[in-house]
Motif scaffolding. Structure first.
Motif, mmCIF file in Angstrom:
data_model
loop_
_atom_site.group_PDB
_atom_site.id
_atom_site.type_symbol
_atom_site.label_atom_id
_atom_site.label_comp_id
_atom_site.label_asym_id
_atom_site.label_seq_id
_atom_site.Cartn_x
_atom_site.Cartn_y
_atom_site.Cartn_z
ATOM 1 N N PRO A 102 0.817 -1.151 0.084
ATOM 2 C CA PRO A 102 -0.131 0.045 0.212
ATOM 3 C C PRO A 102 0.756 1.179 -0.053
ATOM 4 C CG PRO A 102 -0.697 -1.543 1.716
ATOM 5 C CD PRO A 102 0.537 -2.003 1.225
ATOM 6 N N PRO A 103 0.430 2.238 -0.611
ATOM 7 C CA PRO A 103 1.368 3.586 -0.688
ATOM 8 C C PRO A 103 1.577 4.132 0.570
ATOM 9 C CG PRO A 103 -0.926 3.841 -1.439
ATOM 10 C CD PRO A 103 -0.739 2.376 -1.585
ATOM 11 N N THR A 104 0.811 3.933 1.532
ATOM 12 C CA THR A 104 1.226 4.613 3.010
ATOM 13 C C THR A 104 2.162 3.720 3.631
ATOM 14 O OG1 THR A 104 -1.160 5.089 3.424
ATOM 15 C CG2 THR A 104 0.278 4.845 5.297
ATOM 16 N N ASP A 105 2.316 2.428 3.439
ATOM 17 C CA ASP A 105 3.410 1.525 3.997
ATOM 18 C C ASP A 105 4.570 1.918 3.286
ATOM 19 O OD1 ASP A 105 1.713 0.470 5.716
ATOM 20 O OD2 ASP A 105 1.435 -1.389 4.656
ATOM 21 N N ALA A 106 4.551 1.943 1.904
ATOM 22 C CA ALA A 106 5.820 2.627 1.044
ATOM 23 C C ALA A 106 6.413 3.772 1.392
ATOM 24 C CB ALA A 106 5.469 2.413 -0.395
ATOM 25 N N ILE A 107 5.540 4.971 1.532
ATOM 26 C CA ILE A 107 5.826 6.083 1.857
ATOM 27 C C ILE A 107 6.280 6.211 3.349
ATOM 28 C CG2 ILE A 107 5.085 8.607 2.208
ATOM 29 C CD1 ILE A 107 3.036 8.099 0.003
ATOM 30 N N LEU A 108 5.726 5.744 4.224
ATOM 31 C CA LEU A 108 6.405 5.528 5.671
ATOM 32 C C LEU A 108 8.092 4.984 5.712
ATOM 33 C CD1 LEU A 108 3.413 4.205 7.746
ATOM 34 C CD2 LEU A 108 4.658 6.060 8.062
ATOM 35 N N ASP A 152 10.004 13.212 -5.445
ATOM 36 C CA ASP A 152 9.855 12.592 -6.684
ATOM 37 C C ASP A 152 9.406 11.174 -6.456
ATOM 38 O OD1 ASP A 152 10.360 14.781 -8.093
ATOM 39 O OD2 ASP A 152 12.229 14.475 -8.481
ATOM 40 N N ALA A 153 10.173 10.507 -5.471
ATOM 41 C CA ALA A 153 10.091 9.102 -5.110
ATOM 42 C C ALA A 153 8.682 8.801 -4.588
ATOM 43 C CB ALA A 153 11.065 8.556 -3.985
ATOM 44 N N ILE A 154 8.258 9.752 -3.902
ATOM 45 C CA ILE A 154 6.769 9.735 -3.340
ATOM 46 C C ILE A 154 5.780 9.865 -4.494
ATOM 47 C CG2 ILE A 154 4.885 10.966 -1.987
ATOM 48 C CD1 ILE A 154 7.101 11.870 0.012
ATOM 49 N N ARG A 155 6.195 10.651 -5.309
ATOM 50 C CA ARG A 155 5.286 10.721 -6.738
ATOM 51 C C ARG A 155 5.208 9.357 -7.323
ATOM 52 N NH1 ARG A 155 8.284 13.652 -10.196
ATOM 53 N NH2 ARG A 155 8.695 11.715 -11.288
ATOM 54 N N THR A 156 6.327 8.795 -7.449
ATOM 55 C CA THR A 156 6.545 7.406 -8.174
ATOM 56 C C THR A 156 5.668 6.271 -7.500
ATOM 57 O OG1 THR A 156 8.760 7.940 -8.875
ATOM 58 C CG2 THR A 156 8.113 5.569 -8.778
ATOM 59 N N VAL A 157 5.698 6.350 -6.134
ATOM 60 C CA VAL A 157 4.823 5.380 -5.350
ATOM 61 C C VAL A 157 3.378 5.650 -5.654
ATOM 62 C CG1 VAL A 157 3.877 4.739 -3.196
ATOM 63 C CG2 VAL A 157 6.548 5.235 -3.560
ATOM 64 N N LEU A 158 2.921 6.794 -5.664
ATOM 65 C CA LEU A 158 1.547 7.325 -6.223
ATOM 66 C C LEU A 158 1.303 6.672 -7.454
ATOM 67 C CD1 LEU A 158 1.026 10.847 -4.341
ATOM 68 C CD2 LEU A 158 0.572 8.596 -3.262
ATOM 69 N N GLU A 159 2.149 6.914 -8.545
ATOM 70 C CA GLU A 159 1.713 6.577 -9.711
ATOM 71 C C GLU A 159 1.618 5.148 -9.842
ATOM 72 O OE1 GLU A 159 5.172 8.359 -11.895
ATOM 73 O OE2 GLU A 159 4.160 10.151 -12.100
ATOM 74 N N LEU A 160 2.554 4.532 -9.169
ATOM 75 C CA LEU A 160 2.473 2.930 -9.178
ATOM 76 C C LEU A 160 0.951 2.467 -8.686
ATOM 77 C CD1 LEU A 160 6.040 2.012 -7.975
ATOM 78 C CD2 LEU A 160 5.118 1.812 -10.276
ATOM 79 N N HIS A 161 0.778 3.355 -7.561
ATOM 80 C CA HIS A 161 -0.698 2.909 -6.972
ATOM 81 C C HIS A 161 -1.676 3.311 -7.754
ATOM 82 C CE1 HIS A 161 -3.688 2.539 -3.855
ATOM 83 N NE2 HIS A 161 -4.029 3.868 -3.899
ATOM 84 N N THR A 162 -1.740 4.253 -8.592
ATOM 85 C CA THR A 162 -2.967 4.654 -9.562
ATOM 86 C C THR A 162 -2.798 3.996 -10.906
ATOM 87 O OG1 THR A 162 -1.622 6.722 -9.941
ATOM 88 C CG2 THR A 162 -3.091 6.786 -8.225
ATOM 89 N N ARG A 163 -1.919 3.366 -11.108
ATOM 90 C CA ARG A 163 -1.894 2.907 -12.524
ATOM 91 C C ARG A 163 -3.052 2.061 -12.940
ATOM 92 N NH1 ARG A 163 3.818 -0.147 -13.616
ATOM 93 N NH2 ARG A 163 4.465 2.152 -13.373
ATOM 94 N N GLY A 164 -3.553 2.303 -13.861
ATOM 95 C CA GLY A 164 -4.705 1.791 -14.584
ATOM 96 C C GLY A 164 -6.102 2.295 -13.841
ATOM 97 N N SER A 165 -5.874 3.409 -13.230
ATOM 98 C CA SER A 165 -7.020 3.803 -12.418
ATOM 99 C C SER A 165 -7.985 4.419 -13.836
ATOM 100 C CB SER A 165 -6.871 4.790 -11.429
ATOM 101 O OG SER A 165 -7.958 5.403 -11.079
ATOM 102 N N GLY A 166 -9.148 4.320 -13.596
ATOM 103 C CA GLY A 166 -10.053 5.151 -14.587
ATOM 104 C C GLY A 166 -10.366 6.564 -14.283
ATOM 105 N N SER A 167 -10.131 6.972 -12.911
ATOM 106 C CA SER A 167 -10.359 8.201 -12.419
ATOM 107 C C SER A 167 -9.257 9.412 -12.903
ATOM 108 C CB SER A 167 -10.543 7.903 -10.971
ATOM 109 O OG SER A 167 -11.370 7.079 -10.484
ATOM 110 N N ARG A 168 -9.752 10.407 -12.845
ATOM 111 C CA ARG A 168 -9.092 11.575 -13.201
ATOM 112 C C ARG A 168 -8.223 11.859 -11.897
ATOM 113 N NH1 ARG A 168 -8.940 17.172 -13.741
ATOM 114 N NH2 ARG A 168 -7.823 17.956 -15.492
ATOM 115 N N ALA A 169 -6.977 11.574 -12.015
ATOM 116 C CA ALA A 169 -6.034 12.063 -10.582
ATOM 117 C C ALA A 169 -5.442 13.528 -10.741
ATOM 118 C CB ALA A 169 -4.849 11.273 -10.690
#
Length: 220
Positions: A102-108, A152-169
C-alpha cells in the motif's frame, strides 16, 4: 568516554608516480568512508549536540585538520549522513511499492530515517531541516536536492498505486509535495516540543493515510 582509534597508515615510498597516486586516492577514499561511518554511528548513538568533530576525528583515526578537508563543518557532516539514509529509505519505499505494498506503507518506509531520528534524537532532524531550509553552501544545496528526490519518489509510489485507474487524478507531484510538507510539520512539532514523541509514528501514519485516501484516486 573512551574512543577507539584507527591507525592512519604509513607514507608511500619507493613507488612509481602512477601507483603512488592511485594509492593516495584510495587512502583518501578510505579516510572519507571512515569519517562518514563513524559520524553516522556517533550521531545515531549520542545525538548531534553531544558529538564533537574532535570525537569523530579521534574514532576515525584522523586529525581534525584532515577531517575538515573532507567536510566544512559538523552540520555538513550530519547533512551527508541524513542524505544517505534518506537515499536508502527512498530505494526501500519504491521497492515496496513495486512489490504491491500500500502507498502509505511504502511512503512510511521512505521517510523512516527522519521519523527514527525524531524518535531517538529529535535534534538531528531539526538540524538537518534547518540546514535544508536556511543553510548555505554546497551541502545545503545537496540537502535540498535530496528533499526534491524524496518528493519525486513519493510521486513514483503514487503513480504505481494509481496505474490503471480510470479516475482523473490530481497532479501527483503536488500531492507528493503536500505529503512531505505535512510529515515535515509533524516532525518539527515534535522537535520543538509541541507534540509527543510517543505519538509520532501514529501521527505520521495518519497524516499520510489521510492525504492518500482523500487526494489520490482508488485504483480499485
Amino acid at each position: 568516554m573512551t574512543y577507539q582509534t584507527v591507525a592512519e597508515g604509513t607514507p608511500d615510498r619507493g613507488r612509481t608516480p602512477a601507483l603512488a597516486e592511485g594509492l593516495r586516492e584510495r587512502k583518501k577514499r578510505d579516510k572519507a568512508e571512515r569519517i562518514f561511518e563513524v559520524a553516522t554511528r556517533l550521531f545515531a548513538e549520542h545525538g548531534y549536540s553531544h558529538v564533537t568533530t574532535q570525537q569523530i576525528a579521534d574514532v576515525a583515526g584522523v586529525g581534525t585538520g584532515t577531517l575538515f578537508r573532507y567536510v566544512g563543518s559538523k552540520a555538513e557532516l550530519l547533512v551527508k549522513v541524513m542524505n544517505e539514509r534518506l537515499r536508502l529509505g527512498t530505494e526501500q519505499g519504491i521497492g515496496l511499492a513495486r512489490q504491491g505494498a500500500p502507498p502509505t506503507d511504502a511512503i512510511l518506509a521512505m521517510l523512516a530515517p527522519l521519523g527514527t531520528e525524531s524518535l531517538t534524537h529529535p535534534e538531528n532532524t531539526i538540524v538537518y531541516q534547518r540546514e535544508t531550509l536556511f543553510g548555505s553552501g554546497p551541502h545545503s544545496d545537496l540537502a535540498a536536492q535530496r528533499v526534491s528526490q524524496v518528493e519525486d519518489a513519493i510521486r513514483t509510489v503514487l503513480e504505481l498505486h494509481t496505474r490503471g485507474s480510470g479516475s482523473r487524478a490530481p497532479d501527483l507531484s503536488d500531492v507528493a509535495h503536500v505529503i512531505y510538507a505535512t510529515v515535515y510539520m509533524d516532525l518539527v512539532r515534535v522537535g520543538v516540543g509541541r507534540a509527543s514523541v510517543a505519538d509520532l509514528p501514529e501521527r505520521i501514519r495518519h497524516s499520510i493515510s489521510f492525504l492518500v485516501e482523500n487526494l489520490v484516486p482508488d485504483p480499485g
